[in-house]
Scaffold this motif. Structure first.
Motif, PDB file in Angstrom:
ATOM      1  N   UNK A 239       0.446  -1.388   0.204  1.00  0.00           N
ATOM      2  CA  UNK A 239      -0.168   0.064   0.483  1.00  0.00           C
ATOM      3  C   UNK A 239       1.083   1.451  -0.215  1.00  0.00           C
ATOM      4  N   UNK A 240       0.083   2.714  -0.252  1.00  0.00           N
ATOM      5  CA  UNK A 240       0.736   3.844  -0.106  1.00  0.00           C
ATOM      6  C   UNK A 240       0.304   4.686  -0.137  1.00  0.00           C
ATOM      7  N   UNK A 241       0.948   4.962   0.973  1.00  0.00           N
ATOM      8  CA  UNK A 241       0.264   6.148   1.816  1.00  0.00           C
ATOM      9  C   UNK A 241      -0.014   7.529   0.393  1.00  0.00           C
ATOM     10  N   UNK A 242      -1.754   7.498   0.595  1.00  0.00           N
ATOM     11  CA  UNK A 242      -2.226   9.128  -0.306  1.00  0.00           C
ATOM     12  C   UNK A 242      -2.230  10.970   0.052  1.00  0.00           C
ATOM     13  N   UNK A 243      -0.727  11.232  -0.907  1.00  0.00           N
ATOM     14  CA  UNK A 243      -1.272  12.264  -0.149  1.00  0.00           C
ATOM     15  C   UNK A 243      -2.513  13.611  -0.024  1.00  0.00           C
ATOM     16  N   UNK A 244      -3.069  13.915   0.533  1.00  0.00           N
ATOM     17  CA  UNK A 244      -4.325  14.485   0.464  1.00  0.00           C
ATOM     18  C   UNK A 244      -4.331  15.786   1.137  1.00  0.00           C
ATOM     19  N   UNK A 245      -3.389  16.253   1.754  1.00  0.00           N
ATOM     20  CA  UNK A 245      -3.343  17.844   1.650  1.00  0.00           C
ATOM     21  C   UNK A 245      -1.998  18.236   2.120  1.00  0.00           C
ATOM     22  N   UNK A 246      -1.763  19.503   2.270  1.00  0.00           N
ATOM     23  CA  UNK A 246      -0.641  20.506   2.051  1.00  0.00           C
ATOM     24  C   UNK A 246      -0.144  20.397   3.313  1.00  0.00           C
ATOM     25  N   UNK A 247       1.050  20.474   3.925  1.00  0.00           N
ATOM     26  CA  UNK A 247       1.028  20.760   5.463  1.00  0.00           C
ATOM     27  C   UNK A 247       1.549  19.961   6.025  1.00  0.00           C
ATOM     28  N   UNK A 248       1.836  18.647   5.455  1.00  0.00           N
ATOM     29  CA  UNK A 248       2.389  17.668   6.449  1.00  0.00           C
ATOM     30  C   UNK A 248       2.979  17.598   7.097  1.00  0.00           C
ATOM     31  N   UNK A 249       3.645  16.952   7.977  1.00  0.00           N
ATOM     32  CA  UNK A 249       5.065  16.939   8.936  1.00  0.00           C
ATOM     33  C   UNK A 249       5.476  15.893   8.482  1.00  0.00           C
TER      34      UNK A 249
ATOM     35  N   UNK B 140       7.857  13.047   8.900  1.00  0.00           N
ATOM     36  CA  UNK B 140       8.373  11.489   8.945  1.00  0.00           C
ATOM     37  C   UNK B 140       9.782  10.542   8.859  1.00  0.00           C
ATOM     38  N   UNK B 141      10.361  10.090  10.179  1.00  0.00           N
ATOM     39  CA  UNK B 141      10.879   8.436   9.325  1.00  0.00           C
ATOM     40  C   UNK B 141      10.324   7.735   9.166  1.00  0.00           C
ATOM     41  N   UNK B 142       9.210   7.329   9.881  1.00  0.00           N
ATOM     42  CA  UNK B 142       8.437   6.211  10.182  1.00  0.00           C
ATOM     43  C   UNK B 142       9.226   5.294  10.443  1.00  0.00           C
ATOM     44  N   UNK B 143       8.263   3.898  11.238  1.00  0.00           N
ATOM     45  CA  UNK B 143       8.784   2.365  11.186  1.00  0.00           C
ATOM     46  C   UNK B 143       8.382   1.237  10.910  1.00  0.00           C
ATOM     47  N   UNK B 144       7.827   1.434   9.935  1.00  0.00           N
ATOM     48  CA  UNK B 144       7.334   0.056   8.720  1.00  0.00           C
ATOM     49  C   UNK B 144       8.691  -1.134   8.660  1.00  0.00           C
ATOM     50  N   UNK B 145       8.850  -1.821   8.123  1.00  0.00           N
ATOM     51  CA  UNK B 145      10.328  -2.807   7.767  1.00  0.00           C
ATOM     52  C   UNK B 145       9.746  -2.862   6.687  1.00  0.00           C
ATOM     53  N   UNK B 146       8.861  -2.912   6.380  1.00  0.00           N
ATOM     54  CA  UNK B 146       8.764  -2.545   4.188  1.00  0.00           C
ATOM     55  C   UNK B 146       9.322  -2.023   3.782  1.00  0.00           C
ATOM     56  N   UNK B 147       9.319  -2.026   2.682  1.00  0.00           N
ATOM     57  CA  UNK B 147       9.986  -0.850   1.789  1.00  0.00           C
ATOM     58  C   UNK B 147       9.181  -0.263   0.648  1.00  0.00           C
ATOM     59  N   UNK B 148       9.729   1.176   0.682  1.00  0.00           N
ATOM     60  CA  UNK B 148       9.414   0.904  -1.269  1.00  0.00           C
ATOM     61  C   UNK B 148       8.979   0.146  -2.338  1.00  0.00           C
ATOM     62  N   UNK B 149       8.412   0.292  -3.241  1.00  0.00           N
ATOM     63  CA  UNK B 149       8.835  -0.095  -4.677  1.00  0.00           C
ATOM     64  C   UNK B 149       9.620   1.524  -5.344  1.00  0.00           C
ATOM     65  N   UNK B 150      10.783   0.899  -6.426  1.00  0.00           N
ATOM     66  CA  UNK B 150      11.430   2.032  -7.157  1.00  0.00           C
ATOM     67  C   UNK B 150      10.173   2.538  -7.522  1.00  0.00           C
ATOM     68  N   UNK B 151       9.391   2.511  -8.012  1.00  0.00           N
ATOM     69  CA  UNK B 151       8.318   2.443  -9.129  1.00  0.00           C
ATOM     70  C   UNK B 151       7.010   3.623  -8.411  1.00  0.00           C
ATOM     71  N   UNK B 152       6.915   3.894  -7.534  1.00  0.00           N
ATOM     72  CA  UNK B 152       5.868   3.652  -6.278  1.00  0.00           C
ATOM     73  C   UNK B 152       5.579   5.512  -6.285  1.00  0.00           C
ATOM     74  N   UNK B 153       5.002   5.619  -5.845  1.00  0.00           N
ATOM     75  CA  UNK B 153       4.489   7.339  -5.763  1.00  0.00           C
ATOM     76  C   UNK B 153       2.792   7.359  -4.822  1.00  0.00           C
ATOM     77  N   UNK B 154       3.454   8.429  -4.343  1.00  0.00           N
ATOM     78  CA  UNK B 154       2.551   8.927  -3.477  1.00  0.00           C
ATOM     79  C   UNK B 154       1.821   9.864  -3.852  1.00  0.00           C
TER      80      UNK B 154
END
Length: 284
Positions: free
Chosen positions: A166-176, A178-192
């Motif tokens: 899954x990919x977090x969808x960016x829906x608003x401006x001004x988001x803070x 965050x480094x994150x704690x997930x152990x999964x990794x993003x694919x090279x061609x991913x897009x938010x």
């Protein structure tokens, strides 16, 4: 003469002078040779006619065979057929009779086995101390000579994380951030993705409606100092929109003008015309 002579074909003879002889040489088939006290190392050699004594040679000389089979002493390396003393021999120890030998000295990193005279001198590698075998995920130590001096098996590497589904969808401006704690990794061609283009309200929505105005002709939508939507309505002809006292207002146009037909005079920092004609009317 002593010993058992039974069965010997020769007829033994007694030398009448045997008592005065120092020793008797060879056998009864040949003429005995009587010598004085012999020197150590002297040899009796045959010349083809008689037996003669060959005196002992000097140190380093070898017994050689010369012309017509004659025996003689010759200096080593002097062409008499013996081994030369000045050759570059490889020896295990120095030798006083050699002049150009090389003493073999092996490294302590090599093992050796000396088979003794007539045997082999064998070289081999020293045991490194590392157990022979296969190692998994090995940790290996190598010295400057390329030898493995230590080895051990290690632990299997940690399996890499799985890719995110899954990919977090960016829906608003001004988001803070965050480094994150997930152990999964993003694919090279991913897009938010990006936020959708804002749907801006039309002027009728922003000004006319908010100002409770229907958007009649000769009206201008504006916002006051407080940010509230307002409408500035032109109620008469021949007016213009100006800012006065901090707000937008419709004011009448200038209805008279003067034409300078004299000259300009500076008085108190203000230019004045010395003569002007005023014309009335409306500027369109």
């Amino acid at each position: 003469m002593g010993g058992d002579l039974t069965g010997r074909p020769e007829t033994p003879t007694i030398n009448p002078n045997a008592a005065s002889l120092k020793h008797t040489l060879l056998g009864p088939r040949h003429t005995d040779t009587v010598t004085s006290t012999p020197a150590t190392g002297a040899l009796v050699v045959g010349s083809g006619v008689s037996w003669t004594k060959l005196p002992v040679g000097t140190t380093g000389q070898v017994l050689t065979v010369g012309n017509a089979g004659a025996l003689g002493w010759a200096t080593g390396g002097g062409g008499g057929g013996g081994a030369p003393t000045n050759a570059q021999y490889l020896t295990l120890a120095s030798d006083a009779t050699l002049t150009d030998e090389r003493v073999f000295a092996h490294s302590a990193r090599l093992a050796h086995t000396d088979g003794g005279a007539g045997g082999n001198y064998t070289l081999d590698l020293n045991v490194s101390g590392v157990a022979a075998g296969s190692y998994t995920y090995a940790s290996v130590t190598v010295d400057t000579y390329g030898r493995v001096t230590a080895a051990s098996s290690g632990s299997a590497p940690v399996a890499p994380p799985a890719p995110a589904t899954t990919v977090v969808t960016e829906t608003s401006y001004g988001q803070t951030q965050a480094v994150g704690i997930a152990t999964t990794y993003a694919r090279e061609d991913h897009s938010h993705g990006t936020p959708a283009v804002p749907a801006h309200n039309t002027l009728s929505n922003l000004a006319w409606i908010n100002a409770a105005h229907t958007g009649a002709a000769n009206a201008v939508a504006a916002w006051n100092a407080a940010g509230a939507a307002t409408v500035v309505q032109a109620t008469t002809d021949e007016t213009m929109l100006v800012r006065r006292a901090g707000t937008l207002q419709w004011v009448p146009l200038v209805v008279a003008m003067s034409v300078l037909d004299g000259e300009l005079v500076l008085e108190g920092g203000v230019l004045y015309g010395t003569s002007a004609t005023v014309y009335t009317g409306t500027i369109i």
